[in-house]
Design a protein around this motif. Sequence first.
Motif, PDB file in Angstrom:
ATOM      1  N   ARG A 158      -8.621   9.294  27.168  1.00  0.00           N
ATOM      2  CA  ARG A 158      -9.765   8.439  27.261  1.00  0.00           C
ATOM      3  C   ARG A 158     -10.174   7.607  25.768  1.00  0.00           C
ATOM      4  O   ARG A 158     -10.479   6.496  25.848  1.00  0.00           O
ATOM      5  N   GLN A 159     -10.147   8.591  24.885  1.00  0.00           N
ATOM      6  CA  GLN A 159     -10.664   8.057  23.775  1.00  0.00           C
ATOM      7  C   GLN A 159      -9.597   7.253  22.960  1.00  0.00           C
ATOM      8  O   GLN A 159      -9.911   6.241  22.186  1.00  0.00           O
ATOM      9  N   GLN A 161      -7.610   5.283  24.656  1.00  0.00           N
ATOM     10  CA  GLN A 161      -7.551   3.852  25.315  1.00  0.00           C
ATOM     11  C   GLN A 161      -8.891   3.141  25.076  1.00  0.00           C
ATOM     12  O   GLN A 161      -8.735   2.060  24.642  1.00  0.00           O
ATOM     13  N   GLU A 162      -9.888   3.958  24.503  1.00  0.00           N
ATOM     14  CA  GLU A 162     -11.052   3.194  24.130  1.00  0.00           C
ATOM     15  C   GLU A 162     -11.100   2.725  22.717  1.00  0.00           C
ATOM     16  O   GLU A 162     -11.341   1.417  22.555  1.00  0.00           O
ATOM     17  N   ASN A 163     -10.634   3.490  21.886  1.00  0.00           N
ATOM     18  CA  ASN A 163     -10.356   2.980  20.526  1.00  0.00           C
ATOM     19  C   ASN A 163      -9.348   2.168  20.031  1.00  0.00           C
ATOM     20  O   ASN A 163      -9.299   1.351  19.278  1.00  0.00           O
ATOM     21  N   TRP A 164      -7.958   2.340  20.767  1.00  0.00           N
ATOM     22  CA  TRP A 164      -6.836   1.747  20.233  1.00  0.00           C
ATOM     23  C   TRP A 164      -6.121   0.897  21.419  1.00  0.00           C
ATOM     24  O   TRP A 164      -5.185   0.449  21.204  1.00  0.00           O
ATOM     25  N   ARG A 165      -6.690   0.742  22.615  1.00  0.00           N
ATOM     26  CA  ARG A 165      -6.257  -0.001  23.810  1.00  0.00           C
ATOM     27  C   ARG A 165      -4.954   0.418  24.284  1.00  0.00           C
ATOM     28  O   ARG A 165      -3.892  -0.330  24.398  1.00  0.00           O
ATOM     29  N   PHE A 166      -4.766   1.690  24.094  1.00  0.00           N
ATOM     30  CA  PHE A 166      -3.348   2.338  24.372  1.00  0.00           C
ATOM     31  C   PHE A 166      -3.326   3.021  25.533  1.00  0.00           C
ATOM     32  O   PHE A 166      -3.893   4.200  25.364  1.00  0.00           O
ATOM     33  N   PRO A 167      -2.885   2.756  26.639  1.00  0.00           N
ATOM     34  CA  PRO A 167      -3.123   3.687  27.938  1.00  0.00           C
ATOM     35  C   PRO A 167      -2.088   4.816  27.798  1.00  0.00           C
ATOM     36  O   PRO A 167      -1.104   4.833  27.400  1.00  0.00           O
ATOM     37  N   CYS A 169      -1.959   7.861  26.952  1.00  0.00           N
ATOM     38  CA  CYS A 169      -1.339   8.500  25.656  1.00  0.00           C
ATOM     39  C   CYS A 169      -2.417   9.565  25.270  1.00  0.00           C
ATOM     40  O   CYS A 169      -3.734   9.463  25.052  1.00  0.00           O
TER      41      CYS A 169
END
Length: 275
Positions: A158-159, A161-167, A169
Amino acid sequence: MEAMDWLDEEEEMVAVNAALLVLQYKSREYWIHPINERRHEFGKYHVLWPEISNDDNRCKMYIRMTMKEFEVLYNLLETKLRKQNTNFREAISPEERLLLSLRYLATGISCKSLGFEFCTGFSTVGEIVKECCEAIWRTLQPIYMPQPDQKHWKQIARQVQENWRFPHCIGALDGKHVQIQCPNNAGSAYFNYKGTHSIVLLALVDANYKFTWIDVGNYGRNSDGGIFETSLLGQWFASNKIDVSTDKPLTPTGQVGDEAFPLKRYLMRPFSRNN
């Protein structure tokens, strides 16, 4: 009776030879070097540290942490670092042992140089650093780097996805070559592609660059991908023994790495730059 006399003479000769060896050794070496006996007068722990410890900026420059952080770490490790005094020498205090070790870790200075700075035997410095590092790992690893469970992996995803826009992972994986002097008779085992000798630190980090898993000590000649494949974490992923969610849409399922790693179901790497 004659046989017994012969045994007594032989035992006496052994004792005499042993005593001569001890005298020969003591004639060449000090039990404690005279300089080190005056550690309380010249050693940096007794002379410089009381001044540095009162200045947070200087303290952070000296050991890479504030005095408050040092005190927290010291309180966790004190009992593990304490040694008993003997009739021959006074034990080095836990605080001095920790300070010496942190100074080594903060600077990479040699054990011989630290021995001069702290007025301590050179081999003693090496033993202190080794024991202190082991105590730090055994004490802090369960607190700050426990084995992640499924809940922890999802939180990391989740972090990311939120910080780096990488799903999907659960971490970023990479290796760091820690340069060393080539050990004796090591051949090319530690020789890496950069033309130096090294050991490899392979690490998985979360969205905030914090370690969640490490593998350290592999030969510099080994590739990051090869080290990961033979590592405990790599074997867990390959055999589906890692505690992450099953594959499904919008669920964290893997890690990212650079071109040194193979493309796997659980490991994403960038496209080749060749074409």
